[in-house]
Design a protein around this motif. Structure first.
Motif, PDB file in Angstrom:
ATOM      1  N   GLU A  17       0.831  -1.194   0.000  1.00  0.00           N
ATOM      2  CA  GLU A  17       0.000   0.000   0.000  1.00  0.00           C
ATOM      3  C   GLU A  17       0.872   1.253   0.000  1.00  0.00           C
ATOM      4  OE1 GLU A  17      -3.365   2.198   2.730  1.00  0.00           O
ATOM      5  OE2 GLU A  17      -2.990   0.072   3.024  1.00  0.00           O
ATOM      6  N   VAL A  18       0.529   2.201  -0.856  1.00  0.00           N
ATOM      7  CA  VAL A  18       1.291   3.436  -0.981  1.00  0.00           C
ATOM      8  C   VAL A  18       0.751   4.464   0.005  1.00  0.00           C
ATOM      9  CG1 VAL A  18       1.905   5.324  -2.539  1.00  0.00           C
ATOM     10  CG2 VAL A  18       1.788   2.989  -3.402  1.00  0.00           C
ATOM     11  N   THR A  19       1.670   5.143   0.688  1.00  0.00           N
ATOM     12  CA  THR A  19       1.300   6.223   1.597  1.00  0.00           C
ATOM     13  C   THR A  19       1.894   7.530   1.081  1.00  0.00           C
ATOM     14  OG1 THR A  19       3.257   5.989   2.990  1.00  0.00           O
ATOM     15  CG2 THR A  19       1.346   4.619   3.558  1.00  0.00           C
ATOM     16  N   SER A  20       1.378   8.645   1.573  1.00  0.00           N
ATOM     17  CA  SER A  20       1.902   9.935   1.133  1.00  0.00           C
ATOM     18  C   SER A  20       3.367  10.093   1.526  1.00  0.00           C
ATOM     19  CB  SER A  20       1.059  11.082   1.685  1.00  0.00           C
ATOM     20  OG  SER A  20       1.045  11.053   3.088  1.00  0.00           O
ATOM     21  N   ASP A  21       3.781   9.504   2.651  1.00  0.00           N
ATOM     22  CA  ASP A  21       5.192   9.570   3.053  1.00  0.00           C
ATOM     23  C   ASP A  21       6.101   8.938   2.000  1.00  0.00           C
ATOM     24  OD1 ASP A  21       4.489  10.811   5.420  1.00  0.00           O
ATOM     25  OD2 ASP A  21       4.455   8.931   6.552  1.00  0.00           O
ATOM     26  N   MET A  22       5.639   7.867   1.388  1.00  0.00           N
ATOM     27  CA  MET A  22       6.439   7.184   0.370  1.00  0.00           C
ATOM     28  C   MET A  22       6.604   8.046  -0.884  1.00  0.00           C
ATOM     29  SD  MET A  22       4.675   3.449   0.795  1.00  0.00           S
ATOM     30  CE  MET A  22       5.521   2.652  -0.544  1.00  0.00           C
ATOM     31  N   LEU A  23       5.619   8.886  -1.186  1.00  0.00           N
ATOM     32  CA  LEU A  23       5.678   9.709  -2.400  1.00  0.00           C
ATOM     33  C   LEU A  23       6.567  10.928  -2.235  1.00  0.00           C
ATOM     34  CD1 LEU A  23       1.949   9.636  -3.528  1.00  0.00           C
ATOM     35  CD2 LEU A  23       3.856   8.275  -4.386  1.00  0.00           C
ATOM     36  N   GLY A  24       6.892  11.275  -0.999  1.00  0.00           N
ATOM     37  CA  GLY A  24       7.724  12.442  -0.744  1.00  0.00           C
ATOM     38  C   GLY A  24       9.193  12.215  -1.049  1.00  0.00           C
ATOM     39  N   THR A  25       9.594  10.969  -1.202  1.00  0.00           N
ATOM     40  CA  THR A  25      10.991  10.632  -1.487  1.00  0.00           C
ATOM     41  C   THR A  25      11.015   9.503  -2.509  1.00  0.00           C
ATOM     42  OG1 THR A  25      11.055   8.980   0.275  1.00  0.00           O
ATOM     43  CG2 THR A  25      11.710  11.222   0.858  1.00  0.00           C
ATOM     44  N   GLY A  26      12.187   9.073  -2.845  1.00  0.00           N
ATOM     45  CA  GLY A  26      12.310   7.921  -3.729  1.00  0.00           C
ATOM     46  C   GLY A  26      12.543   8.320  -5.170  1.00  0.00           C
ATOM     47  N   PRO A  27      12.460   7.337  -6.052  1.00  0.00           N
ATOM     48  CA  PRO A  27      12.786   7.582  -7.454  1.00  0.00           C
ATOM     49  C   PRO A  27      11.757   8.491  -8.121  1.00  0.00           C
ATOM     50  CG  PRO A  27      11.852   5.395  -7.199  1.00  0.00           C
ATOM     51  CD  PRO A  27      12.038   5.961  -5.814  1.00  0.00           C
ATOM     52  N   ARG A  42      -5.527  14.376  -1.931  1.00  0.00           N
ATOM     53  CA  ARG A  42      -4.941  15.639  -1.462  1.00  0.00           C
ATOM     54  C   ARG A  42      -3.621  15.393  -0.728  1.00  0.00           C
ATOM     55  NH1 ARG A  42     -10.290  17.067  -1.299  1.00  0.00           N
ATOM     56  NH2 ARG A  42     -10.697  16.265   0.777  1.00  0.00           N
ATOM     57  N   ALA A  43      -3.559  14.351   0.080  1.00  0.00           N
ATOM     58  CA  ALA A  43      -2.310  14.020   0.782  1.00  0.00           C
ATOM     59  C   ALA A  43      -1.221  13.649  -0.223  1.00  0.00           C
ATOM     60  CB  ALA A  43      -2.545  12.885   1.774  1.00  0.00           C
ATOM     61  N   PHE A  44      -1.575  12.899  -1.248  1.00  0.00           N
ATOM     62  CA  PHE A  44      -0.612  12.535  -2.289  1.00  0.00           C
ATOM     63  C   PHE A  44      -0.130  13.782  -3.033  1.00  0.00           C
ATOM     64  CE2 PHE A  44      -1.990   7.838  -3.094  1.00  0.00           C
ATOM     65  CZ  PHE A  44      -1.573   7.506  -1.827  1.00  0.00           C
ATOM     66  N   GLU A  45      -1.052  14.691  -3.370  1.00  0.00           N
ATOM     67  CA  GLU A  45      -0.672  15.923  -4.060  1.00  0.00           C
ATOM     68  C   GLU A  45       0.303  16.754  -3.235  1.00  0.00           C
ATOM     69  OE1 GLU A  45      -4.399  17.103  -6.914  1.00  0.00           O
ATOM     70  OE2 GLU A  45      -4.602  17.519  -4.773  1.00  0.00           O
ATOM     71  N   ARG A  46       0.039  16.872  -1.941  1.00  0.00           N
ATOM     72  CA  ARG A  46       0.943  17.632  -1.068  1.00  0.00           C
ATOM     73  C   ARG A  46       2.321  16.988  -1.021  1.00  0.00           C
ATOM     74  NH1 ARG A  46      -3.876  18.252   1.864  1.00  0.00           N
ATOM     75  NH2 ARG A  46      -3.398  16.497   3.225  1.00  0.00           N
ATOM     76  N   ALA A  47       2.366  15.662  -0.915  1.00  0.00           N
ATOM     77  CA  ALA A  47       3.658  14.964  -0.859  1.00  0.00           C
ATOM     78  C   ALA A  47       4.437  15.135  -2.161  1.00  0.00           C
ATOM     79  CB  ALA A  47       3.438  13.480  -0.559  1.00  0.00           C
ATOM     80  N   LEU A  48       3.751  15.035  -3.290  1.00  0.00           N
ATOM     81  CA  LEU A  48       4.425  15.196  -4.581  1.00  0.00           C
ATOM     82  C   LEU A  48       4.893  16.637  -4.773  1.00  0.00           C
ATOM     83  CD1 LEU A  48       2.090  13.017  -6.819  1.00  0.00           C
ATOM     84  CD2 LEU A  48       4.445  12.494  -6.163  1.00  0.00           C
TER      85      LEU A  48
END
Length: 92
Positions: A17-27, A42-48
């Motif tokens: 499962e993908v979380t917003s924390d995971m989208l804030g870093t990584g490839p 919205r959480a995903f958009e903020r992280a990206l």
């Protein structure tokens, strides 16, 4: 994934499962697809948006060819030829 592949793109399925924390870093990826609730989107958009580097869009609808394909451009600067592209080579 089928929608992306049908358009000629490449998609990766997350192994968990993908979380917003995971989208804030990584490839870097060309985009993130999310079909789910608005609060998570919205959480995903903020992280990206908080990432450094290239902008990674969140796609919340069916992807289009523009979402999944890479477009390359070639620009020829004619300034040195006084704006006359014909001086850069022979045509005919």
């Amino acid at each position: 994934m089928a929608a992306v592949h049908a358009l000629g793109g490449t998609a990766l399925r997350p192994q968990r499962e993908v979380t917003s924390d995971m989208l804030g870093t990584g490839p870097d990826h060309g985009g993130v697809l999310w079909w789910g609730d608005a609060d998570t989107a919205r959480a995903f958009e903020r992280a990206l948006a908080a990432r450094t580097g290239p902008i990674i869009p969140l796609i919340t609808d069916a992807p289009t060819r523009a979402d999944v394909l890479t477009e390359w451009h070639l620009c020829v600067d004619t300034t040195a030829a006084g704006g006359n592209a014909a001086l850069l080579g022979q045509y005919g």
